[in-house]
Design an enzyme around this catalytic site. Structure first.
Site, PDB file in Angstrom:
ATOM      1  N   SER A 162      -5.467  -1.722   1.119  1.00 30.30           N
ATOM      2  CA  SER A 162      -5.734  -1.651   2.560  1.00 30.30           C
ATOM      3  C   SER A 162      -5.530  -2.983   3.267  1.00 30.30           C
ATOM      4  O   SER A 162      -5.157  -3.006   4.441  1.00 30.30           O
ATOM      5  CB  SER A 162      -7.163  -1.151   2.799  1.00 30.30           C
ATOM      6  OG  SER A 162      -7.334   0.154   2.301  1.00 30.30           O
ATOM      7  N   HIS A 170     -10.246  -4.826   4.673  1.00 27.88           N
ATOM      8  CA  HIS A 170      -9.529  -4.254   5.817  1.00 27.88           C
ATOM      9  C   HIS A 170      -9.489  -5.246   6.979  1.00 27.88           C
ATOM     10  O   HIS A 170      -8.448  -5.422   7.624  1.00 27.88           O
ATOM     11  CB  HIS A 170     -10.225  -2.974   6.286  1.00 27.88           C
ATOM     12  CG  HIS A 170     -10.270  -1.877   5.269  1.00 27.88           C
ATOM     13  ND1 HIS A 170     -11.002  -1.957   4.106  1.00 27.88           N
ATOM     14  CD2 HIS A 170      -9.678  -0.646   5.269  1.00 27.88           C
ATOM     15  CE1 HIS A 170     -10.864  -0.835   3.421  1.00 27.88           C
ATOM     16  NE2 HIS A 170     -10.066  -0.020   4.095  1.00 27.88           N
TER      17      HIS A 170
END
Length: 389
Positions: A263, A328
């Site tokens: 991610s 993230h």
């Protein structure tokens, strides 16, 4: 393309007066008597015709289109100097010799009779580039050699590792909840942070098929077109920088948690692409861009929400928590800084961009800070870490 031999003398002749003009300030003095820094396209056309008599009209159109980025009827002298000095990775000479299609004032989108590969290349150009001149340059010069191998190889390796772990753990959904999941040598674990490869190899481990599926779809839909336009070195750099920033961010902000998934790299690419669309909203001609941005943001929010939920869900291997979601955020920060600079400078030399060096400096400072944090902060804070898997 059969007139290369005929064009070569003309190109040399064209470069010779340019050198003379550059040394003597001939161009600004003769064609820009008011010292505005611009000359009209018509005067520039006359200059090209005078010194490039062997160039046919549509080759002259290529030079004019490349020089006149704004298509506003005037040409910046410094832009012309930049083109002649190979500021792009492809020089203007390559554009003339390789371009066998008329680069005229008609928009690329209006051209008809294109083959399926040509329509695909045109579609990618409109998906990623905000300026018509760059879209035409890309359309004329793209050869699919090399192909967008980086994102494809990364995706294949991620899927292969996931399938292998699925067989070993006999689980494909929420693999991360298996008691033996963290024993894999690719996962970043805070107790094993001295094993430096884990700061990058964690991307090959995913929490489950729901995690892998969304990351693979996003990085193929966004990463492959970006790599087709900007090349594997630049897109690979953004992706890898996002991955490294993600694991380092976790080691600083969520010190007891492990990290898995790609991610960080995926969010770096997507956030850079979305930021580039917003910053060049009027120039981006991709269809349904508002709707597609909304869908992309919803997908990113869903994935981020899943990661937050998993992080605070009761762990399958206490006292170690489930993987962190902070990676993230590290990827997003890379995307809206380094990523945006790369996407905004198609075929431009990054070392000539001041913002590039500013963000590189900030990134290096962050990496050095995170390294020192990992070396000293854990012991100074007397933090109780979960035992190694």
């Amino acid at each position: 393309r059969g007139d290369h031999t005929k064009l070569a003398p003309a190109i040399k002749d064209l470069r010779l007066p340019f050198r003379e003009m550059q040394r003597s300030s001939f161009l600004p003095t003769l064609f820009d008597s008011e010292s505005t820094g611009y000359i009209s396209s018509e005067k520039f056309r006359n200059l090209l015709q005078r010194h490039g008599s062997e160039l046919d009209p549509h080759k002259l159109e290529v030079l004019l289109a490349l020089a006149d980025n704004n298509s506003d009827g005037k040409i910046c002298y410094q832009d012309f100097v930049n083109l002649m000095s190979n500021k792009r990775s492809n020089s203007f000479r390559q554009a003339i010799l390789q371009g066998n299609r008329r680069l005229c004032s008609k928009a690329l989108l209006e051209e008809t009779g294109l083959s399926l590969p040509q329509r695909l290349i045109r579609h990618v150009a409109y998906e990623t580039l905000p300026r018509e001149i760059d879209r035409k340059w890309y359309y004329d010069s793209y050869t699919c050699c090399p192909p967008p191998w980086f994102m494809i190889v990364i995706t294949i390796v991620e899927v292969a590792f996931f399938l292998y772990n699925g067989v070993v753990l006999d689980r494909y959904v929420l693999q991360v909840t298996h008691p033996l999941y963290l024993k894999n040598s690719l996962v970043y674990h805070p107790q094993l942070r001295a094993q430096a490869w884990r700061y990058l190899t964690y991307i090959f481990m995913h929490a489950g098929i729901e995690h892998l599926g969304l990351n693979v779809v996003l990085q193929l839909l966004v990463g492959v077109p970006l790599e087709m336009v900007h090349g594997a070195p630049r897109i690979g750099f953004v992706y890898t920088a996002g991955v490294l920033a993600g694991s380092l961010a976790v080691s600083v902000a969520d010190m007891t948690a492990p990290v898995v998934g790609s991610s960080g790299g995926v969010y770096a690419l997507i956030s850079a692409h979305l930021a580039n669309i917003v910053m060049n909203w009027s120039g981006m001609k991709c269809q349904f861009k508002l709707l597609r941005m909304a869908v992309a943001l919803i997908c990113m929010s869903f994935e981020f929400g899943r990661a937050v939920w998993l992080r605070f869900h009761p762990s399958a291997y206490p006292p170690c928590p489930h993987p962190s979601f902070v990676a993230h955020l590290g990827g997003v920060m890379v995307g809206i800084t380094l990523g945006v600079v790369i996407l905004r400078n198609y075929e431009q030399r990054l070392q000539d961009q001041s913002l590039w060096w500013i963000f590189i400096f900030i990134y290096v400072i962050f990496v050095l800070f995170a390294i020192f944090w990992n070396v000293f902060a854990y012991s100074l804070l007397d933090l109780k870490l979960p035992p190694p898997p």
